[in-house]
Design a protein around this motif. Structure first.
Motif, PDB file in Angstrom:
ATOM      1  N   HIS A 166       0.800  -1.367   0.035  1.00 26.59           N
ATOM      2  CA  HIS A 166      -0.214  -0.037   0.084  1.00 26.59           C
ATOM      3  C   HIS A 166       1.014   1.265  -0.056  1.00 26.59           C
TER       4      HIS A 166
ATOM      5  N   LYS B 266      -7.049   5.238   8.777  1.00 25.96           N
ATOM      6  CA  LYS B 266      -6.729   3.989   8.027  1.00 25.96           C
ATOM      7  C   LYS B 266      -5.625   3.113   8.721  1.00 25.96           C
TER       8      LYS B 266
ATOM      9  N   LYS C 171      -6.888  -0.814   8.429  1.00 26.34           N
ATOM     10  CA  LYS C 171      -6.022  -1.479   7.436  1.00 26.34           C
ATOM     11  C   LYS C 171      -6.246  -3.114   7.297  1.00 26.34           C
TER      12      LYS C 171
ATOM     13  N   TRP D 114      -4.603  -4.741  -0.121  1.00 34.01           N
ATOM     14  CA  TRP D 114      -4.720  -3.990   1.212  1.00 34.01           C
ATOM     15  C   TRP D 114      -6.216  -3.175   0.800  1.00 34.01           C
TER      16      TRP D 114
ATOM     17  N   PHE E  36      -8.837  -0.594   3.293  1.00 30.10           N
ATOM     18  CA  PHE E  36      -8.739   0.237   4.467  1.00 30.10           C
ATOM     19  C   PHE E  36     -10.469   0.769   4.455  1.00 30.10           C
TER      20      PHE E  36
END
Length: 478
Positions: free
Chosen positions: A260, A294, A298, A306, A308
């Motif tokens: 990410h 975030k 996560k 990934w 969020f």
């Protein structure tokens, strides 16, 4: 910048107030000098109405004398603890202080003060660019006093301390924040030795009140490139102490080849982008905090990489605690930041799909008068290095905005309040407060937002009657 000369300085500080101060200083047998930020700003072409003056002698007595002479005896404020006096005239705000030398104890930034010379006073100042002084005395009016090569540092754009930086920062740790703030405001470079001293003495920031720290943060936020300040706060370790929630955004994690982006540097890019669009301090705070949720949200998914999910909701919930901690106002400013953070993904989602009038109505209702600010943040949030991708996203935002304007003109949904209130429901059906009232209000609201009925009272009332009937309620006789 050219080296300053007598004529140059005399011209740029030519003000009646300064001339009069110099004449009166001569009659009272004292010397007076313009110092600090006013001199620095004059030399780099910035104008200011706030001027600090050092009096080699009794600063408060001279200030009181000047207040009488200038006809502003009722406009002077004396701060005996700091041996300063503030005088407000029609054109300027003048701060007088007697030349002094200072000594500090380990546990406070409040110094013990003694009367001193001009050199004593200049040496106690935070940075060489603030040690410059200009005489307003009659015999050498406009002469520059530069005991610590401040002019050279000003020309080179360097921030360094006049004395050993470790001593300067240990004595008054707020100066560490000020060094970084000046770097952001002036786009200057902090001398390596001075920067290392900030890192070495960063723990001393603990003796500074949160209000003073936050005041410096706000000044960094208000600069043209706030990222300069936040990167220096991170580099020196100060950010870890004063704002660990922001530090938590830093770093990149990789699993199975999926990485990410570094959300700390992304956030700073968004903040800089926004600073080029708006000087609204609270919108800038929204930019700084837009991804603050975030780290808690996560997740790594084998198929999607990934994610969020829900970070905007988490961020919205974090903001009151952060504002309390940072001593930021717990009022409409905080609620504004919460709203922008909570909604910041909505325009992005709308720009990626065929958007319905219903979705636009809902966004208008929730954003209200802050819809323009929300779109500014969303435009700033496009940080791809791929210019073609950026242009494509911006073009989509433009189309969504055009649609919004059409829907707003047609339906007038901004700051909308449903035409059917709880009181109307209860009076119509003769019922008391309860779940039925909320259900009927919700159905009417959704019907209007979905476009099933027009945003008119008569249509909403008829729909309310139908909703009530479906729930077994009857209209009472009027």
């Amino acid at each position: 910048m050219p080296a300053p000369d007598f004529k140059y300085l005399k011209h740029i500080i030519e003000k009646p107030e300064f001339r009069l101060i110099g004449e009166e200083a001569g009659t009272m047998g004292v010397e007076v000098y313009l110092v600090g930020g006013y001199v620095r700003d004059v030399l780099i072409g910035r104008r200011s109405k706030d001027a600090d003056l050092v009096v080699v002698g009794d600063g408060i007595a001279f200030a009181k004398h000047m207040a009488r002479v200038m006809g502003f005896a009722d406009k002077i404020t004396v701060f005996k603890n700091f041996q300063t006096a503030h005088l407000k005239t029609k054109e300027m705000e003048l701060e007088f202080v007697g030349a002094r030398k200072e000594s500090y104890s380990r546990h406070t930034r409040n110094p013990q003060v003694q009367q001193g010379t001009l050199e004593d006073d200049l040496s106690r100042r935070d940075f060489t660019i603030n040690t410059l002084a200009i005489s307003v005395n009659k015999n050498d009016y406009g002469n520059l006093v530069d005991l610590f090569k401040g002019w050279d540092d000003l020309k080179k754009g360097i921030i360094k301390t006049p004395l050993a930086p470790g001593t300067t920062f240990s004595d008054d740790p707020l100066r560490m924040m000020r060094a970084i703030r000046f770097a952001a405001q002036l786009q200057f470079r902090i001398q390596p030795q001075t920067l290392n001293a900030i890192a070495e003495h960063r723990e001393r920031i603990s003796i500074i009140t949160q209000e003073r720290i936050t005041d410096e943060l706000n000044k960094i936020m208000a600069s043209s490139h706030p990222s300069v300040g936040f990167k220096l706060l991170m580099k020196t370790g100060l950010l870890h102490l004063i704002f660990p929630e922001l530090v938590a955004l830093h770093g990149v994690e990789t699993i199975n080849g999926h990485s990410h982006k570094d959300n700390f540097f992304h956030t700073l890019q968004v903040l800089d982008n926004l600073a080029g669009m708006s000087d609204n301090l609270w919108l800038r705070w929204a930019a700084l905090l837009h991804d603050i949720g975030k780290p808690s949200s996560k997740r790594f998914e084998e198929e999607g990489g990934w994610t969020f999910h829900g970070h905007e909701v988490i961020g919205e919930r974090m903001i009151p605690k952060l504002f309390r901690k940072l001593k930021l106002p717990l009022n409409d400013k905080m609620k504004y930041v919460q709203k922008i953070v909570a909604l910041h993904l909505r325009p992005i989602a709308l720009a990626q799909e065929e958007v319905s009038d219903s979705a636009l109505r809902r966004l208008l209702v929730e954003a209200g008068d802050d819809i323009e600010d929300l779109f500014l943040l969303c435009r700033a949030d496009i940080t791809s290095k791929n210019e073609e991708k950026v242009e494509r996203y911006l073009a989509r935002f433009d189309k969504v905005w055009e649609r919004l304007e059409v829907v707003e003109k047609k339906d007038q949904m901004r700051n909308w309040k449903p035409p059917i209130t709880g009181e109307i429901v209860m009076e119509t059906f003769g019922i008391k407060p309860g779940p039925e009232v909320g259900k009927i209000k919700h159905q009417v609201r959704e019907a209007i937002l979905s476009g099933d009925i027009p945003n008119k009272y008569d249509a909403a009332f008829e729909y309310m009657l139908k909703a009530g009937k479906d729930m077994g309620l009857k209209k009472v006789k009027s």
